[in-house]
Structures are given as C-alpha cells and as structure tokens.
Design an enzyme around this catalytic site. Sequence first.
Site: not given
Length: 254
Positions: A153, A157
């Site tokens: 994650y 990002k």
Amino acid sequence: MQRLQDRVAVVTGGAGGIGLATVRRFAEEGAKVVVADIDPDAGKAAADEVGGLFVPVDVTDEAAVDALFQTAVDTYGSLDIAFNNAGISPPDDDSILSTGIDAWQRVQQVNLTSVYLCCRYALPHMRRQGKGSIINTASFVAVMGAATSQISYSASKGGVLAMSRELGVQFAREGIRVNALCPGPVNTPLLQELFAKDPERAERRLVHVPLGRFAEPEEIAAAVAFLASDDASFMTASTFLVDGGIAGAYVTPV
C-alpha cells in the site's frame, strides 16, 4: 457555492468512503457526476442519489477504463474532472517480512496501475478541450513511513504521488492540472473494519494525529472539490496533504 457548475466529473471508487462523499460534494457544487465502481448495487445507488450516471468498472481492466471515460464524454459532452480514487488495503498486506508476492501485486495493480490507466485514458479527452483537473488519491504514507506497516500500500501510494507530479509538470502548459491528494487516516468502513479487528493498531495510528481523531470522508471530499475547482487554478504537481497534522508533527502532545 456552485464552483463546478455543469462540469463533468468521473469518480472511481465512487460507491463508498471518500469516493461517495466526493460524488455528493461534486453534485452539490453543480457537477454532472459519473460514478465508477466495481460494486453494481452501491454504485448505482450512489449515482441515482445525485442524478448521475453509474458505469460498472474494474479499474485494473484497460479496456473498461478506456470505455469509462469515453462513456462520460459520449453522455455529457466533456470530461472536466477525473478523481482517480479506487484503491484497496487488504489485511494480507503487512510487513515486508510477511507480505507475499500475490498480495503485493494485487495492491499494486489496484492502487497504482489503475491510476496510470485512468490518467492515460482521461488525458486525451482533456487535451482536446485544452483544460481539465485530475486528482489522484495517494496518502500521507507516500511522504513518510507508516506507524503500522502496509508495505505494498505504502509503495503504491508513493508511486501515485510521483506519477502525479510528473504528469502535472508534463501537461501544465496544456491547461491540465494533476494533483496528488494525500489524506491521513479516514473514518471509512475500510478503516473501521481493519481497526475493529485490531484496536491496538488503531490506537497506535491515532496517537500520531495532532488533531486527535481520524478525518471524516466529507472533509477529504471538500479538499477534492477545491482541487477540482478554479479556486486551485495555480496548483498542479502538488502534494496536497489533508492529514490532521501528521506530516508536520515531531512529537504529538497527549
């Protein structure tokens, strides 16, 4: 305030959380909203609520993403705003020591590759118009290490942030603005589910937020509406942090 009157906005992940709050905010500000989501029932409900259009889409499917933006233009005549927001944060994405390659690749595909696809297929429509605003959902973990590791994650990002900066620079002279929205932890069903299973993990995150609480989806939607509007006309390639002060804090007073 009708800052987005008659503008056409596409919102991916528009059926829930930040996406749904933004669908509502865009509609309140006068936009014609295309709700894109993988959940047909929730997606249609969101579009019906605001008198918009629902397009079912898997954002990792290149042909489906191309069709999404073409459908928006065919239906409403333009594409003024693309809020590329769809993403996942599955429980099997954890420490690099325990996160397997399948979990890593799934998160990268949904969180990063989908944003690449959305930008790739939104940009030609905006270039023809000579204007447009793209807002890509990154995260505060794109600019600092997370207190609770979600390795894929965080990496995804960071990729969204870097890509948004590059696109913002590349297309600035064509009247197209591209910005990365970097929210802190948001009180969404995804976060509630994650932290209901692990309250200690939730508390570890909350202690780092100077404002002492998680954001509400509507607060993030307000930031998206600003970036989409002419109020942000001199903003592009920016890292737009809406994080309750996390990135600015060294020690948070208790």
